[in-house]
Design an enzyme around this catalytic site. Structure first.
Site, mmCIF file in Angstrom:
data_model
loop_
_atom_site.group_PDB
_atom_site.id
_atom_site.type_symbol
_atom_site.label_atom_id
_atom_site.label_comp_id
_atom_site.label_asym_id
_atom_site.label_seq_id
_atom_site.Cartn_x
_atom_site.Cartn_y
_atom_site.Cartn_z
ATOM 1 N N TYR A 60 0.858 -1.199 0.000
ATOM 2 C CA TYR A 60 0.000 0.000 0.000
ATOM 3 C C TYR A 60 0.883 1.234 0.000
ATOM 4 O O TYR A 60 1.827 1.328 0.796
ATOM 5 C CB TYR A 60 -0.894 0.015 1.250
ATOM 6 C CG TYR A 60 -2.349 0.049 0.871
ATOM 7 C CD1 TYR A 60 -2.837 1.093 0.074
ATOM 8 C CD2 TYR A 60 -3.228 -0.948 1.266
ATOM 9 C CE1 TYR A 60 -4.161 1.123 -0.309
ATOM 10 C CE2 TYR A 60 -4.557 -0.922 0.897
ATOM 11 C CZ TYR A 60 -5.020 0.123 0.100
ATOM 12 O OH TYR A 60 -6.331 0.147 -0.274
ATOM 13 N N GLU A 62 -0.447 4.813 -0.573
ATOM 14 C CA GLU A 62 -1.201 6.058 -0.816
ATOM 15 C C GLU A 62 -0.299 7.261 -0.586
ATOM 16 O O GLU A 62 0.446 7.326 0.393
ATOM 17 C CB GLU A 62 -2.417 6.116 0.110
ATOM 18 C CG GLU A 62 -3.540 5.217 -0.382
ATOM 19 C CD GLU A 62 -4.762 5.273 0.508
ATOM 20 O OE1 GLU A 62 -4.656 5.774 1.642
ATOM 21 O OE2 GLU A 62 -5.824 4.813 0.067
ATOM 22 N N ASP A 213 -4.941 14.650 -25.307
ATOM 23 C CA ASP A 213 -5.142 13.262 -24.895
ATOM 24 C C ASP A 213 -4.385 12.377 -25.895
ATOM 25 O O ASP A 213 -4.859 12.115 -26.999
ATOM 26 C CB ASP A 213 -6.645 12.954 -24.902
ATOM 27 C CG ASP A 213 -6.945 11.511 -24.526
ATOM 28 O OD1 ASP A 213 -6.022 10.686 -24.525
ATOM 29 O OD2 ASP A 213 -8.127 11.214 -24.247
ATOM 30 N N THR A 239 -2.178 6.779 -22.291
ATOM 31 C CA THR A 239 -2.252 5.430 -21.749
ATOM 32 C C THR A 239 -0.909 4.782 -22.033
ATOM 33 O O THR A 239 -0.211 5.145 -22.981
ATOM 34 C CB THR A 239 -3.382 4.583 -22.378
ATOM 35 O OG1 THR A 239 -3.216 4.573 -23.798
ATOM 36 C CG2 THR A 239 -4.743 5.121 -22.017
ATOM 37 N N LYS A 242 -1.097 1.117 -25.126
ATOM 38 C CA LYS A 242 -1.451 1.061 -26.563
ATOM 39 C C LYS A 242 -0.150 1.091 -27.370
ATOM 40 O O LYS A 242 0.645 0.172 -27.263
ATOM 41 C CB LYS A 242 -2.416 2.191 -26.911
ATOM 42 C CG LYS A 242 -3.755 2.095 -26.144
ATOM 43 C CD LYS A 242 -4.746 3.138 -26.614
ATOM 44 C CE LYS A 242 -6.096 2.993 -25.940
ATOM 45 N NZ LYS A 242 -6.216 3.765 -24.677
ATOM 46 N N ARG A 248 -1.110 -2.101 -18.753
ATOM 47 C CA ARG A 248 -2.390 -1.377 -18.810
ATOM 48 C C ARG A 248 -2.403 -0.257 -17.775
ATOM 49 O O ARG A 248 -2.199 -0.512 -16.585
ATOM 50 C CB ARG A 248 -3.493 -2.385 -18.518
ATOM 51 C CG ARG A 248 -4.900 -1.930 -18.713
ATOM 52 C CD ARG A 248 -5.784 -3.133 -18.933
ATOM 53 N NE ARG A 248 -5.411 -3.781 -20.179
ATOM 54 C CZ ARG A 248 -5.719 -3.310 -21.387
ATOM 55 N NH1 ARG A 248 -6.471 -2.247 -21.516
ATOM 56 N NH2 ARG A 248 -5.305 -3.925 -22.479
HETATM 57 N N1 DSN Z 1 -10.804 1.424 -25.219
HETATM 58 C C1 DSN Z 1 -10.025 2.465 -25.825
HETATM 59 C C2 DSN Z 1 -9.890 2.264 -27.275
HETATM 60 O O1 DSN Z 1 -10.093 1.153 -27.719
HETATM 61 O O2 DSN Z 1 -9.570 3.194 -28.006
HETATM 62 C C3 DSN Z 1 -10.608 3.753 -25.526
HETATM 63 O O3 DSN Z 1 -10.920 3.825 -24.186
#
Ligand code: DSN
Length: 434
Positions: A60, A62, A213, A239, A242, A248
């Site tokens: 933990y 925090e 974004d 993110t 990707k 993730r």
């Molecule tokens: N799930 C993501 C995507 O496939 O682009 C977006 O949140």
């Protein structure tokens, strides 16, 4: 587990739970013998898998390094500092927060950091490629803040100037009329480079803050294939799983001036304990993305999407915006077959071992659940080493599958060819047989 397909470096330790072990084995086989064309997915390295499966899950933490609410965080502080330092160095940013559990959390935290409830945000229309957190009625974002939107220009039918690209006149007009406090650039289904500079100019002209974004192109930006919004936007969200090819999760880059507001919005504003095992895996991925091989990878991702798009155009599909400049190909199925929906296409392709997702296309007449489009991505297959020749084969296989979608024997033949192709490009060759 002893299988041709390994799910993690720790498969053998799952012997005591045969049910989970069997499920992971099945998923490893699925990922290894079908084509992964979902534009938001990738294959992490074994090192990323190992860090995210590590003992840091027990802790933990925090708070932030040096300011935790629990004892015993000496090592965890070093891990999180390493991840933050690697991320700021990778993108040349002044400040990084690596705690967001997902891209959606990162976006929500930024809104919370920069805005008051009821403030206006200008973002991309969902049915033109924007994300749920850009103001979907189904997202909490639209219940707390007021969203106005911009979209893409109409399709022109002219192959030299196909349209369906972000309409900056519209962005400027809506910004002047609505006076948003924040302008958001970024998308989930848009196959062109998003230039941050015109957004900055428009934001400055109306006194708005600017958030980019970068959930989808983060890896392409890190690898030098796309222009960087860092230093242009006030805040960049991303993110890590990707095109950036990490575990993730999400992250936020900001100016030093906004660091405190961003950090407080993530914790305690939005999340509790950070996932330090995932943060360690993010650190591994950030180091991997800083290597020269990753630049080669990013360029190949874009080249592969181009090759896949060309093969699909050859097979009779219309590409939204006429092509691609990133890792995505957005297909309009209507020219191929006016009766074919995205939902049916996705299901038939799944049966043939080709994994992708249905997607709305700009001004789609069908619902987001049915759709007239398909979204495909090249990031995962590029990681396995596939290149132009494989993309050409895959484009033809997609055409064949959808052409013969009622012919089970033909679908079976495509499935066998897909399996054979995938076995030549294993995502985890060093783990196989573990
Ligand atoms: N799930 C993501 C995507 O496939 O682009 C977006 O949140």
């Amino acid at each position: 587990m002893s299988s041709q397909f390994a799910a993690s470096p720790f498969d053998a330790w799952l012997v005591d739970d045969p049910e989970v072990s069997r499920l992971l084995g099945r998923e490893a086989e699925r990922q290894s013998t079908t084509l992964q064309l979902i534009a938001s997915e990738n294959f992490t390295s074994p090192a990323v898998l190992a860090a995210s499966g590590s003992i840091l899950t027990n802790k933990y933490a925090e708070g932030y390094p040096g300011r935790r609410y629990y004892g015993g965080n000496q090592v965890v502080d070093e891990v999180e500092n390493l991840a933050r330092d690697r991320l700021t160095a990778l993108f040349g940013a002044e400040h990084a927060n690596v705690q967001p559990h997902a891209g959606a959390n990162a976006n929500l935290a930024v809104y919370q950091a920069l805005l008051d409830p009821g403030d206006t945000i200008l973002a991309m229309r969902l049915d033109h490629g924007g994300h749920l957190t850009h103001g979907s009625p189904a997202s909490i974002t639209s219940k707390v803040w007021r969203f106005v939107s911009y979209g893409v220009s109409p399709a022109s039918g002219d192959p030299d100037k196909p349209g369906e690209i972000i309409d900056f006149d519209q962005v400027a007009d809506v910004a002047r009329r609505e006076r948003p406090k924040l302008i958001v650039a970024g998308s989930t289904a848009y196959s062109r480079i998003i230039d941050p500079l015109p957004f900055r100019e428009i934001a400055d002209s109306v006194g708005a803050l600017f958030m980019f974004d970068a959930a989808h192109p983060a890896g392409l930006i890190a690898g030098g294939a796309h222009p960087s919004p860092v230093g242009v936007a006030d805040v960049v969200t991303l993110t890590t799983h990707k095109t950036l090819r990490g575990p993730r999760g999400g992250a936020i880059l900001s100016t030093a001036e906004l660091a405190k507001a961003v950090d407080s919005a993530v914790f305690p504003g939005l999340q509790g304990g950070p996932l330090e095992h995932v943060i360690a895996a993010k650190a591994v991925a950030f180091a991997e993305a800083s290597r020269s091989e990753f630049r080669t990878y990013a360029a190949q991702v874009v080249a592969n999407a181009g090759a896949l798009g060309a093969a699909l155009a050859e097979a009779g599909f219309r590409l939204v915006s006429g092509g691609t400049e990133n890792h995505q190909v957005l297909l309009d199925l209507r020219t191929f077959d006016a009766e074919l929906t995205g939902k049916v296409a996705q299901e038939v392709l799944d049966r043939a071992g080709i994994t992708c997702n249905r997607n709305t296309i700009p001004d789609d007449q069908r619902s987001p659940f049915i759709t007239s489009g398909l979204r495909l991505g090249s990031a995962a297959l590029t990681t396995t080493g596939m290149g132009r020749p494989e993309m050409e084969v895959i484009g033809a296989l997609i055409g064949r599958t959808l052409q013969h979608r009622d012919d089970e024997a033909e679908l079976g033949r495509v499935r066998a060819e897909v399996r054979e192709l995938c076995l030549g490009f294993p995502p985890y060759p060093t783990l196989a047989g573990a």
